[in-house]
Design a protein around this motif. Sequence first.
Motif, PDB file in Angstrom:
ATOM      1  N   ARG A 161       0.945  -1.101  -0.069  1.00  0.00           N
ATOM      2  CA  ARG A 161      -0.026   0.161  -0.191  1.00  0.00           C
ATOM      3  C   ARG A 161       0.632   1.240   0.002  1.00  0.00           C
ATOM      4  NH1 ARG A 161      -5.620   1.129   2.250  1.00  0.00           N
ATOM      5  NH2 ARG A 161      -5.396   2.892   1.663  1.00  0.00           N
ATOM      6  N   PRO A 162       1.449   1.365  -1.128  1.00  0.00           N
ATOM      7  CA  PRO A 162       2.209   2.674  -1.256  1.00  0.00           C
ATOM      8  C   PRO A 162       1.964   4.363  -0.654  1.00  0.00           C
ATOM      9  CG  PRO A 162       2.045   1.989  -3.457  1.00  0.00           C
ATOM     10  CD  PRO A 162       1.439   0.715  -2.272  1.00  0.00           C
ATOM     11  N   GLN A 184       2.990   6.249  -5.445  1.00  0.00           N
ATOM     12  CA  GLN A 184       3.181   5.080  -6.423  1.00  0.00           C
ATOM     13  C   GLN A 184       3.356   5.601  -7.949  1.00  0.00           C
ATOM     14  OE1 GLN A 184       2.621   1.439  -7.109  1.00  0.00           O
ATOM     15  NE2 GLN A 184       3.227   1.460  -8.734  1.00  0.00           N
ATOM     16  N   LEU A 188       6.337   4.348 -11.224  1.00  0.00           N
ATOM     17  CA  LEU A 188       5.997   3.901 -12.142  1.00  0.00           C
ATOM     18  C   LEU A 188       5.949   2.195 -12.171  1.00  0.00           C
ATOM     19  CD1 LEU A 188       9.340   5.518 -14.576  1.00  0.00           C
ATOM     20  CD2 LEU A 188       6.581   5.833 -14.670  1.00  0.00           C
ATOM     21  N   GLY A 189       6.742   1.906 -11.567  1.00  0.00           N
ATOM     22  CA  GLY A 189       6.897   0.672 -11.686  1.00  0.00           C
ATOM     23  C   GLY A 189       7.678   0.455 -11.984  1.00  0.00           C
ATOM     24  N   ALA A 204       4.207  -4.400 -15.358  1.00  0.00           N
ATOM     25  CA  ALA A 204       5.522  -3.891 -14.998  1.00  0.00           C
ATOM     26  C   ALA A 204       5.870  -2.029 -15.637  1.00  0.00           C
ATOM     27  CB  ALA A 204       6.647  -4.098 -16.407  1.00  0.00           C
ATOM     28  N   PHE A 205       4.101  -1.893 -15.943  1.00  0.00           N
ATOM     29  CA  PHE A 205       4.542  -0.311 -14.899  1.00  0.00           C
ATOM     30  C   PHE A 205       3.191   0.290 -15.342  1.00  0.00           C
ATOM     31  CE2 PHE A 205       6.334  -0.820 -19.136  1.00  0.00           C
ATOM     32  CZ  PHE A 205       4.783  -0.025 -20.030  1.00  0.00           C
ATOM     33  N   ALA A 206       2.871   1.912 -15.576  1.00  0.00           N
ATOM     34  CA  ALA A 206       1.662   2.411 -16.001  1.00  0.00           C
ATOM     35  C   ALA A 206       2.345   3.939 -16.163  1.00  0.00           C
ATOM     36  CB  ALA A 206       0.917   1.785 -15.562  1.00  0.00           C
ATOM     37  N   THR A 207       1.981   4.200 -17.468  1.00  0.00           N
ATOM     38  CA  THR A 207       2.220   5.524 -18.226  1.00  0.00           C
ATOM     39  C   THR A 207       1.734   6.069 -19.093  1.00  0.00           C
ATOM     40  OG1 THR A 207       4.022   7.143 -18.771  1.00  0.00           O
ATOM     41  CG2 THR A 207       4.349   4.122 -19.498  1.00  0.00           C
ATOM     42  N   PRO A 228       4.767  11.262 -17.209  1.00  0.00           N
ATOM     43  CA  PRO A 228       5.039   9.981 -16.933  1.00  0.00           C
ATOM     44  C   PRO A 228       4.414   8.783 -16.101  1.00  0.00           C
ATOM     45  CG  PRO A 228       7.017  11.687 -16.606  1.00  0.00           C
ATOM     46  CD  PRO A 228       5.275  12.660 -17.291  1.00  0.00           C
ATOM     47  N   LEU A 229       3.537   9.797 -14.873  1.00  0.00           N
ATOM     48  CA  LEU A 229       2.638   8.912 -14.281  1.00  0.00           C
ATOM     49  C   LEU A 229       1.141   8.619 -14.556  1.00  0.00           C
ATOM     50  CD1 LEU A 229       3.978   9.954 -10.529  1.00  0.00           C
ATOM     51  CD2 LEU A 229       4.718   7.228 -12.315  1.00  0.00           C
ATOM     52  N   PHE A 260      -3.709   5.352 -12.334  1.00  0.00           N
ATOM     53  CA  PHE A 260      -2.812   3.909 -11.762  1.00  0.00           C
ATOM     54  C   PHE A 260      -2.477   4.428 -10.233  1.00  0.00           C
ATOM     55  CE2 PHE A 260       1.138   2.424 -11.648  1.00  0.00           C
ATOM     56  CZ  PHE A 260       0.880   0.743 -11.497  1.00  0.00           C
ATOM     57  N   THR A 261      -2.038   5.767 -10.731  1.00  0.00           N
ATOM     58  CA  THR A 261      -1.447   5.847  -8.754  1.00  0.00           C
ATOM     59  C   THR A 261      -1.888   6.252  -7.664  1.00  0.00           C
ATOM     60  OG1 THR A 261      -1.063   7.854  -9.214  1.00  0.00           O
ATOM     61  CG2 THR A 261       1.153   6.919 -10.473  1.00  0.00           C
ATOM     62  N   ARG A 272      -3.494   2.297  -6.614  1.00  0.00           N
ATOM     63  CA  ARG A 272      -2.743   2.011  -5.962  1.00  0.00           C
ATOM     64  C   ARG A 272      -2.139   2.290  -4.369  1.00  0.00           C
ATOM     65  NH1 ARG A 272       0.809  -2.030  -4.742  1.00  0.00           N
ATOM     66  NH2 ARG A 272       2.367  -0.731  -5.103  1.00  0.00           N
ATOM     67  N   GLN A 273      -2.535   3.709  -4.168  1.00  0.00           N
ATOM     68  CA  GLN A 273      -2.277   3.962  -2.770  1.00  0.00           C
ATOM     69  C   GLN A 273      -3.108   4.251  -2.101  1.00  0.00           C
ATOM     70  OE1 GLN A 273      -0.032   7.318  -5.466  1.00  0.00           O
ATOM     71  NE2 GLN A 273      -0.968   8.015  -4.116  1.00  0.00           N
ATOM     72  N   ARG A 274      -5.093   3.591  -2.818  1.00  0.00           N
ATOM     73  CA  ARG A 274      -5.809   3.629  -1.612  1.00  0.00           C
ATOM     74  C   ARG A 274      -5.752   2.167  -1.448  1.00  0.00           C
ATOM     75  NH1 ARG A 274      -8.314   6.541  -5.604  1.00  0.00           N
ATOM     76  NH2 ARG A 274      -9.183   4.864  -6.925  1.00  0.00           N
ATOM     77  N   GLY A 275      -4.603   0.652  -2.705  1.00  0.00           N
ATOM     78  CA  GLY A 275      -4.775  -0.270  -2.714  1.00  0.00           C
ATOM     79  C   GLY A 275      -6.349  -1.062  -2.883  1.00  0.00           C
ATOM     80  N   LEU A 312      -1.606  -6.638  -6.719  1.00  0.00           N
ATOM     81  CA  LEU A 312      -0.827  -6.310  -8.366  1.00  0.00           C
ATOM     82  C   LEU A 312       0.274  -7.427  -8.187  1.00  0.00           C
ATOM     83  CD1 LEU A 312       0.429  -4.130  -9.947  1.00  0.00           C
ATOM     84  CD2 LEU A 312       1.977  -3.394  -8.828  1.00  0.00           C
ATOM     85  N   GLU A 350       3.263  -7.458  -9.986  1.00  0.00           N
ATOM     86  CA  GLU A 350       4.382  -6.560 -10.429  1.00  0.00           C
ATOM     87  C   GLU A 350       6.058  -7.708 -11.288  1.00  0.00           C
ATOM     88  OE1 GLU A 350       5.640  -2.797  -7.703  1.00  0.00           O
ATOM     89  OE2 GLU A 350       6.788  -2.457 -10.743  1.00  0.00           O
ATOM     90  N   VAL A 399       7.928  -9.116  -3.536  1.00  0.00           N
ATOM     91  CA  VAL A 399       6.666  -9.038  -3.814  1.00  0.00           C
ATOM     92  C   VAL A 399       5.663 -10.272  -4.363  1.00  0.00           C
ATOM     93  CG1 VAL A 399       7.246  -7.058  -3.163  1.00  0.00           C
ATOM     94  CG2 VAL A 399       6.430  -7.624  -5.580  1.00  0.00           C
TER      95      VAL A 399
END
Lengths: 256, 287
Positions: A119-120, A123, A125-126, B72-75, B80-81, B85-86, B89-92, B96, B98, B131
């Motif tokens: 739960r970063p 987040q 890029l990955g 491997a990423f989302a952009t 860039p971000l 997605f970010t 992820r931050q909300r869980g 993932l 990865e 992970v």
Amino acid sequence: MSAPTTNDTTRAEYCVVACAEVWRDAGEVLASPMGTVPTLGARLARLTFAPDLLLTDGEALLIGDTPTLGRPPEVVEGWLPYRQHLALVATGRRHVMMGASQIDRHGNQNISCIGDWARPRRQLLGVRGAPVNTLNNPTSYWVPKHSPRVFVEHVDMVSGVGYARAAEAGPSATRYHRIPEVVSDLGVFDFETPDRTMRLRSLHPGVTVEQVQEATGFALGIPAEVPYTREPEADELRLIREVLDPGNVRSREVPA
Amino acid sequence: MSDKTMTAEEAVGRLRSGMTVGIGGWGSRRKPMALVRALLRTDVTDLTVVSYGGPDVGLLAAAGRIRKLVAAFATLDSIPLEPHFTAARQRGDFELVELDEAMVMWGLTAAAQRLPFLPVRAALGSDVMTVNPRLRTVTSPYDDGEEFVAVPALRLDAALVHLNRADTRGNAQYLGPDPYFDDLFCQAADTAYVSCEQIVDTADLLKDAAPQTLLVKRAFVTGVVQAPGGAHFTSCAPDHDRDETFQRAYAQAARDPETWRAFTDRFLSGDEQAYRAAVTAFHGERA
């Protein structure tokens, strides 16, 4: 021990030259620079002391000429779409210079997330290609803003593999693993120490050892005598200023 | 001779909640956005999504349709971000898996070739192993005895891709500089839905292009959808570039729930035709 600069070379220009040096003696390999300054460095290297380097247009084409930043190439010498690029990594014929949101003394790099991975807090890029890059071809790093937030004791998520972690993972991980250099806006760093931890290799003129220490969140190897990053030659300065980056985009990544 | 043309609605009408769906393109490049938008208009959810992630992942994440993401990423490339997605992820919001970029490629390749895994020299020593505790290693049976990561096959229930041209039988062609992994996604999937800028006669596919542009073979295609502008706002070279103005508006709107609701009301509440009309109006305001 601040060294007065004797000319008008900017910090960004020292950084370009330091990045170019990463590809000296690299031979006929793909230079994969990420960021403005490494891109200029790779192009400068090809125009001077590393003429055999392969370069891309940032997408799927290998370019035969070495154009001004932001300009399309006029000569295409090959095709390298993503899937060939990923396969090329495994051949080892590539030297990538990646960014790093965090990097530690062992050369572990993180571009994935800040905080707990599950739960970063932030987040990013990955991991992208960092895990495969570091195990297969030389991987250097570029950090435009050297700070204790980037140069940390432990990275939160090992994306690019450092020396100690590669060693723990065994011979298949260490076989082609190499992190030649880390270049930041303050200096050049390498891992040429008995325990393969980061040490200061050269200071950019105008920077002090104390400044580097303050901006680094771990105990950095500091040799008794630290040289300065070499001066660009007149022709290199001309290429940077007049040919590769007349718009001075470099100063946006590294302000003077 | 089978005609596989269908509408975007018919294509996504074959998807079910809980499926594993692979999405072609890369970052903010040649994403099958018309199919993703059609998917958003269904109630299909609980998806496992495999993608070199861009706004496809962002939109599905924002709508809460993803249970598990393999990436491997989302952009957004020029941004860039990927903001949704970010935030997700931050909300869980989802699980993932990865992986490294190369592991995704070899996982799809294994699935396409009906192998349970392929060995790669990647991820060893990295936290990709930490992970993903279910990842296994494999030892070479030959004298070297080297140990590699065994990337499990990424078999897909369905693949969604967008290309420049296709015929009605599912032969599909890319005209830009990069095929990405679209043919691989189709081969790794039990069913594959190809949207395209334009459906043309088979005989016309090579009128102005070389045979190696014929990327996807009909044997791996279930449905063909004509969707001009179907990659919008991602790029679909050489038909169109990324719509940077619109992408910026998308990223800005993603910053808080209120503006995102306004954005979805304006652009995503109707069908694809309504979307295109709203985009045209959006650009008209800025002209």
